[in-house]
Design a protein around this motif. Structure first.
Motif, short mmCIF file in Angstrom:
data_model
loop_
_atom_site.label_atom_id
_atom_site.label_comp_id
_atom_site.label_asym_id
_atom_site.label_seq_id
_atom_site.Cartn_x
_atom_site.Cartn_y
_atom_site.Cartn_z
N VAL A 45 0.84 -1.20 0.00
CA VAL A 45 0.00 0.00 0.00
C VAL A 45 0.87 1.25 0.00
N SER A 46 1.96 1.24 0.74
CA SER A 46 2.84 2.42 0.75
C SER A 46 3.50 2.61 -0.62
N SER A 85 0.86 3.92 -2.96
CA SER A 85 0.58 5.32 -2.62
C SER A 85 1.63 6.26 -3.21
N LEU A 88 0.82 6.66 -6.86
CA LEU A 88 -0.44 7.35 -7.17
C LEU A 88 -0.27 8.80 -7.59
N GLN A 89 0.63 9.53 -6.93
CA GLN A 89 0.75 10.94 -7.26
C GLN A 89 1.24 11.17 -8.69
N TYR A 125 -7.00 4.86 -5.29
CA TYR A 125 -6.77 5.92 -4.31
C TYR A 125 -7.58 5.65 -3.03
N ARG A 126 -8.86 5.32 -3.20
CA ARG A 126 -9.70 5.09 -2.02
C ARG A 126 -9.27 3.84 -1.24
N CYS A 149 -6.21 2.61 -1.02
CA CYS A 149 -4.99 2.97 -0.29
C CYS A 149 -5.31 3.86 0.91
N LYS A 150 -6.20 4.82 0.71
CA LYS A 150 -6.58 5.69 1.82
C LYS A 150 -7.27 4.89 2.92
N ASN A 179 -6.81 1.71 3.64
CA ASN A 179 -5.81 0.91 4.33
C ASN A 179 -4.94 1.76 5.26
N LYS A 180 -4.60 2.98 4.85
CA LYS A 180 -3.82 3.87 5.71
C LYS A 180 -4.63 4.29 6.94
#
Length: 129
Positions: free
Chosen positions: A35-36, A39, A42-43, A107-108, A110-111, A113-114
């Motif tokens: 996930v990290s 992430s 993603l940007q 995106y959702r 990953c968010k 999971n964070k």
């Protein structure tokens, strides 16, 4: 023009693979690292949203300025060519929509999971106190 659609197709395939990878069950450490990593990707991968939007505008403009072949003067080959271009445009609209939707889903995920990780850390701190 075909290169743009090929690039968008590969991006959608990569997004689908990432979405599948992130949603597969795995050990916590592997999931956290994955996930990290996603992430971080993603940007820079946000370019797909304006790119797909530009492609949608291009399809819309071409659709508005397309020669319509509906009269009896048109030959069968011209009518087939018109229909084929119309179906390609529909396919490309779906491809653009899927590209944006998959980006948003990744995106959702990953968010989510964070947020889950931060809540687990918060729970650990409260249990220690």
């Amino acid at each position: 023009m075909a290169l743009q659609w090929m690039i968008l197709t590969y991006v959608v395939a990569a997004e689908a693979a990432l979405a599948l990878l992130v949603t597969l069950p795995s050990p916590k450490l592997v999931k956290k690292r994955l996930v990290s990593l996603v992430s971080l990707i993603l940007q820079p991968a946000l370019f797909v949203v304006p790119f797909a939007g530009f492609q949608l505008l291009d399809i819309y403009w071409k659709n508005e300025h397309r020669l319509v072949c509906t009269s009896e003067i048109c030959s069968a080959a011209e009518r087939d060519r018109y229909e084929k271009s119309f179906f390609k445009a529909q396919r490309n609209v779906i491809l653009c929509a899927i590209a944006c939707l998959l980006y948003w889903c990744i995106y959702r995920i990953c968010k989510y999971n964070k947020d889950l990780e931060s809540l687990e850390e918060l729970e650990k701190r409260y249990k220690e106190e």
